[in-house]
Design an enzyme around this catalytic site. Structure first.
Site, PDB file in Angstrom:
ATOM      1  N   CYS A 102       0.893  -1.064  -0.114  1.00 46.53           N
ATOM      2  CA  CYS A 102       0.077  -0.156  -0.023  1.00 46.53           C
ATOM      3  C   CYS A 102       0.759   1.221   0.016  1.00 46.53           C
ATOM      4  O   CYS A 102       1.632   1.549   1.006  1.00 46.53           O
ATOM      5  CB  CYS A 102      -0.920  -0.057   1.298  1.00 46.53           C
ATOM      6  SG  CYS A 102      -1.732   1.617   1.542  1.00 46.53           S
ATOM      7  N   CYS A 150       0.036   3.758   2.700  1.00 46.48           N
ATOM      8  CA  CYS A 150       0.527   3.110   3.944  1.00 46.48           C
ATOM      9  C   CYS A 150       2.224   3.383   4.024  1.00 46.48           C
ATOM     10  O   CYS A 150       2.665   3.631   5.297  1.00 46.48           O
ATOM     11  CB  CYS A 150       0.402   1.432   4.113  1.00 46.48           C
ATOM     12  SG  CYS A 150      -1.403   1.048   3.861  1.00 46.48           S
TER      13      CYS A 150
END
Length: 103
Positions: free
Chosen positions: A31, A34
């Site tokens: 991600c 992230c």
């Protein structure tokens, strides 16, 4: 203090029985947002050492925890006090916004 790796095995001890507020970062290695948030979470862990627990939950490795928190998008940051969710943030947010969740 570094952020803790939270798993279903240590969740009860580290999160539910924490004496301080707990900030959980639900993330995954693939991600992009992230990865952008990771240094922010690391800074918060250092700044709030002794005042809050900062943990990371890899949603790929801990799907049960992600499901329990109804995580539909990552990164999701949840703040718990006394074992109950009091704040949730979805998506990348600056450090100040996440610190405000702990206040």
């Amino acid at each position: 203090m570094a952020e803790l790796k939270i798993t279903k095995d240590n969740f009860e001890a580290e999160v539910l029985h924490a004496k301080h507020p707990v900030l959980l970062d639900f993330w995954a290695p693939w991600c992009g947002p992230c990865r952008m948030l990771a240094p922010v979470i690391e800074e918060l862990a250092k700044e709030y050492a002794g005042r809050a627990v900062v943990g990371k939950v890899n949603v790929d490795e801990q799907p049960e925890l992600a499901a329990a928190f109804r995580v539909a998008s990552i990164p999701t940051v949840a703040v718990l006090k006394d074992g109950k969710v009091v704040n949730v943030s979805v998506g990348y947010k600056p450090k100040e916004a996440l610190a405000a969740l702990l206040a």
